[in-house]
Motif scaffolding. Sequence first.
Motif, mmCIF file in Angstrom:
data_model
loop_
_atom_site.group_PDB
_atom_site.id
_atom_site.type_symbol
_atom_site.label_atom_id
_atom_site.label_comp_id
_atom_site.label_asym_id
_atom_site.label_seq_id
_atom_site.Cartn_x
_atom_site.Cartn_y
_atom_site.Cartn_z
ATOM 1 N N TYR B 173 0.837 -1.198 0.000
ATOM 2 C CA TYR B 173 0.000 0.000 0.000
ATOM 3 C C TYR B 173 0.868 1.243 0.000
ATOM 4 N N ARG B 174 0.283 2.291 -0.486
ATOM 5 C CA ARG B 174 0.974 3.583 -0.486
ATOM 6 C C ARG B 174 1.331 3.946 0.972
ATOM 7 N N GLY B 175 2.580 4.308 1.214
ATOM 8 C CA GLY B 175 3.026 4.656 2.562
ATOM 9 C C GLY B 175 3.556 3.471 3.337
ATOM 10 N N VAL B 291 0.958 4.099 8.327
ATOM 11 C CA VAL B 291 0.678 2.817 7.690
ATOM 12 C C VAL B 291 1.654 1.800 8.269
ATOM 13 N N GLY B 292 1.139 0.731 8.797
ATOM 14 C CA GLY B 292 2.025 -0.280 9.361
ATOM 15 C C GLY B 292 1.297 -1.146 10.360
ATOM 16 N N THR B 293 2.092 -1.946 11.063
ATOM 17 C CA THR B 293 1.535 -2.808 12.109
ATOM 18 C C THR B 293 2.047 -2.271 13.434
ATOM 19 N N PHE B 294 1.143 -1.670 14.192
ATOM 20 C CA PHE B 294 1.576 -0.963 15.405
ATOM 21 C C PHE B 294 0.865 -1.498 16.639
ATOM 22 N N GLU B 295 1.562 -1.310 17.775
ATOM 23 C CA GLU B 295 0.934 -1.512 19.086
ATOM 24 C C GLU B 295 1.098 -0.210 19.851
ATOM 25 N N ILE B 296 -0.005 0.282 20.392
ATOM 26 C CA ILE B 296 0.026 1.593 21.045
ATOM 27 C C ILE B 296 -0.236 1.417 22.533
ATOM 28 N N SER B 297 0.524 2.147 23.336
ATOM 29 C CA SER B 297 0.252 2.169 24.781
ATOM 30 C C SER B 297 0.535 3.572 25.291
ATOM 31 N N ILE B 317 4.477 4.121 20.467
ATOM 32 C CA ILE B 317 4.013 3.489 19.227
ATOM 33 C C ILE B 317 5.099 2.499 18.824
ATOM 34 N N ALA B 318 4.808 1.223 18.844
ATOM 35 C CA ALA B 318 5.820 0.206 18.551
ATOM 36 C C ALA B 318 5.349 -0.671 17.407
ATOM 37 N N GLY B 319 6.285 -1.141 16.604
ATOM 38 C CA GLY B 319 5.942 -2.033 15.509
ATOM 39 C C GLY B 319 6.737 -1.722 14.267
ATOM 40 N N THR B 320 6.117 -1.956 13.115
ATOM 41 C CA THR B 320 6.768 -1.721 11.834
ATOM 42 C C THR B 320 5.858 -0.821 11.007
ATOM 43 N N GLY B 321 6.414 0.199 10.461
ATOM 44 C CA GLY B 321 5.601 1.110 9.656
ATOM 45 C C GLY B 321 6.355 2.372 9.295
ATOM 46 N N ASN B 322 5.620 3.300 8.706
ATOM 47 C CA ASN B 322 6.248 4.538 8.216
ATOM 48 C C ASN B 322 6.306 5.584 9.335
ATOM 49 N N PHE B 323 7.185 5.380 10.304
ATOM 50 C CA PHE B 323 7.251 6.236 11.487
ATOM 51 C C PHE B 323 7.475 7.710 11.144
ATOM 52 N N PRO B 373 -9.319 11.759 26.188
ATOM 53 C CA PRO B 373 -8.724 10.610 25.491
ATOM 54 C C PRO B 373 -7.949 11.064 24.252
ATOM 55 N N VAL B 374 -6.802 10.455 24.041
ATOM 56 C CA VAL B 374 -5.970 10.777 22.877
ATOM 57 C C VAL B 374 -6.221 9.715 21.811
ATOM 58 N N SER B 375 -6.422 10.187 20.564
ATOM 59 C CA SER B 375 -6.752 9.258 19.476
ATOM 60 C C SER B 375 -5.594 9.130 18.495
ATOM 61 N N PHE B 376 -5.410 7.927 18.029
ATOM 62 C CA PHE B 376 -4.391 7.688 16.989
ATOM 63 C C PHE B 376 -4.903 6.561 16.090
ATOM 64 N N SER B 377 -4.892 6.817 14.779
ATOM 65 C CA SER B 377 -5.388 5.816 13.826
ATOM 66 C C SER B 377 -4.296 5.486 12.819
ATOM 67 N N TRP B 378 -4.342 4.275 12.350
ATOM 68 C CA TRP B 378 -3.385 3.870 11.335
ATOM 69 C C TRP B 378 -3.997 2.801 10.441
ATOM 70 N N PHE B 379 -3.360 2.617 9.278
ATOM 71 C CA PHE B 379 -3.837 1.603 8.345
ATOM 72 C C PHE B 379 -2.927 0.384 8.474
ATOM 73 N N ASP B 380 -3.551 -0.763 8.759
ATOM 74 C CA ASP B 380 -2.776 -1.998 8.892
ATOM 75 C C ASP B 380 -2.809 -2.731 7.553
ATOM 76 N N PRO B 381 -1.689 -2.797 6.826
ATOM 77 C CA PRO B 381 -1.714 -3.424 5.486
ATOM 78 C C PRO B 381 -1.957 -4.931 5.546
ATOM 79 N N ASP B 382 -1.559 -5.567 6.663
ATOM 80 C CA ASP B 382 -1.804 -7.018 6.756
ATOM 81 C C ASP B 382 -3.295 -7.312 6.877
ATOM 82 N N LEU B 383 -3.978 -6.488 7.661
ATOM 83 C CA LEU B 383 -5.422 -6.687 7.830
ATOM 84 C C LEU B 383 -6.217 -6.008 6.723
ATOM 85 N N GLY B 384 -5.584 -5.032 6.071
ATOM 86 C CA GLY B 384 -6.262 -4.309 4.989
ATOM 87 C C GLY B 384 -7.341 -3.366 5.489
#
Lengths: 235, 585
Positions: B173-175, B291-297, B317-323, B373-384
């Motif tokens: 995916y783009r990004g 865009v990526g696979t992230f875990e947020i805490s 923000i931990a994982g793999t993606g376009n930091f 509450p703080v919001s953060f959204s991302w696109f997970d390419p594995d889940l689509g």
Amino acid sequence: MKKILLCLMALFVLSSISASEFERLKMVEGRGIKNADLYYNLGVTYWQIGQSGMANLYFLKALNLDSAHKSAKENLNYAIALSPDREIYPQRGFLLRLFYEIYDFMNLNRIAALSLVLLVISAILLSWTLHYNPQKERDLPILILSISLFLLIVSSAFLSVKAYRQIHNSKAVLLIEQAELREEADLDSKRVAVIHEGIIMDIIDCDGDWLLLQLPDGNSGWLEAAAIGRVVEKY
Amino acid sequence: MKKLLLLSLMLLPILLVAISVTASTNRTTLSLADRLEYSIQITAEDRINISEPAPPYIENFSFVNMRSSSRSSTTIQNFRSRTEHVRSYTYYYIPLRTGESSVPSQEIRIGSRSYKTQEIKLQVVDSATSGGGQSSPAMPPGFDFDDPDLPWSANRLAGNTMILAYPQRQRIYRGQPAIVSYYLYTDQMVRSFNLEDERDFPGYGKSNYEQPGNLAYETVTHQGKRFQRALIKRLMLLPNDTGEMQVPIIRGRARIYEFGYMNQSVSSEPAWLNVLPLPTEDMPESFSGAVGTFEISDDLSAEQISLGEAITYSIRIAGTGNFNQFSHPELPVDNAQVSSPIAIDRLNAGIEGSRTLYYTIIPTQKGIYSLEPVSFSWFDPDLGRYLHFQSQPRQIEVKSANVLSYFSGLLETGNPQTLRPMLSRDVYPEHVNIMYSFWYWLLVSIILAGTAFSAYLAWHKAKERNNPEDFARLMADKALKKYLADASLAVKNLSDDFYALAEKGLMKYLRDKYGLSNRYSTSQILEHLRQKNLPEDTMQETKDFIEICERERFSPQKRTGTELLEDYQRLRHVVSLYSKKGSRK
């Protein structure tokens, strides 16, 4: 191209905001007002416009007026942690840090007030001891009086040291990007160390336009006075 | 003279402590097909400690390789053993064109001394005119061409060497970060690979992901043939466009050994990625390009602080993606100064690892603060699909500041991670040092004066306690002095008050001196004095003077100055009679 333009515009807006606030603060300072918060805010503004040397100098000025200015102290530590010369600052142990924290917390006004209170307590205890019934055991009032007098002497000594150091603060900060300390007050003499903007030094001696400066790690060398800013101008 | 000569001869072997440096070539005239071997040999009796000399530049020659060797030998001559250490460096060159050339003189430093090699003239001629016959191959020793484990063999004279690019995923995916691995495939003896160029194409940003320092071969099968494969490089590509995207082409020079070294230019084969656009439906509002696979805490450093203290809220923000391609979430807090987030990265190539965002919150009022509450959204390419993180609402209790608030950072050994913001101040009053103010020193003076007065009183009291008679006399003298002074003034003013003052003063003096009660009348005082066995004339003179005073008090007559003075002298005389006597006997 668009992104570059947007970045430039954002920078311009940011710098203009900083510039207006900066000018206001400088104007207040120009009126000869000495205020720890004013110096602190000037330090933050200098940091924001990338002048770490001036920022450190103003944080030090704020701390010279009020050693308990926590924000100035934290920002100074933050600036030191980012400095290329951070390795030469001594690392203090817990007890030493505790001592300095207490020493800084007791700024000149607090220690003056404490000395006054201790003086009142000592005066009352002295009267109590002098008027104490001689038929009774006098050990207790003498002990309490001794403790009180000891505290009064310590407090007064600290007050004197603090007041002296405030007037004769020998701290100085390098304002240019990089400089070389020399073994003697001469450009051709041997280089002792290379230092960077923002490093905090002590002025030890003066020879014409040259100053003998001591680095935080204890090394010393000569540098032209024009390159540094002093916390106390008269010093 | 003879002795001197003899001594010199004896010392000669010591002076010539045998370090010799010689340079030589395998031939001085060679053809374009030949290889030049330039050797430096260092011989010494002691162990040689020297860094490898740089290969000299020889005009019209190209340097291909070098090797070094060392040996030592011990011989016994005339019952004395002698050890010789030899270090050799051999440099291999290929002639590029015909003509004359030379190996320049080289300076070799061994310890504190330097040695120079001699210059060697060379001549390169056409193959036909080459004088020296078949050139010996510059084959480094130690290579066993009959080794059956090697993919190459001694009889192989040609082979395949190529670079293939392998994207980790073909469809991205783009990004979404894409890792492309470049492998060197060879069935020859490639000793090294020198990367020279990377050709880029539109549609991506890139960064280095991995670049090994040496060629680590593994045996693989490619299109039915066995190859040795080594990783050259891994690139991380961040596509910023959609559609077919060609990955960079890398080009370099492989140094291949085929009975001598030769360089071969190799480029990677073209490879493509298919970049898909991010889905627009269900895109959350808080999506900012991650865009990526992230875990947020998230974490809050404390939930209860004192006014003036700072509190740190952090999002990890931990994982793999376009930091590096998304913006940081905002933290709205009312009535508090909130710093811009400071990002602390533990990232590999900007795509793998974790990023922690630190927000410093400085409350300006005491009370209960609600952290939205703080919001953060991302696109997970594995889940689509898009994923969303929302922190739990938190509360911070801000209490009044106390002395301990100042020391809150004492146990934190790390450096501060953010710059504290400016303080909001409308006015900047002049700093006042209370110890330089007038009232401070006035208070100090009052306290000191009060202490001194108290000490005086205590001294007085102690004196009375320790010697009451002396104290009484002292007090009587003091009181008398006062009354005498008043009486003297009355005399000067020709005032009739003199008699009242004189009687009062005298009686007080006598009461104090002899410890008589204040309630005693004059007659009672005289009676008590009589009982103390005072001389009769003293008593009589006292009584006479008291009578004069009483007469003047009850039936006053106009007295002249002389008469007043006489009575004053009489008073002094009476007093002097008592002064000579002891007291309280």
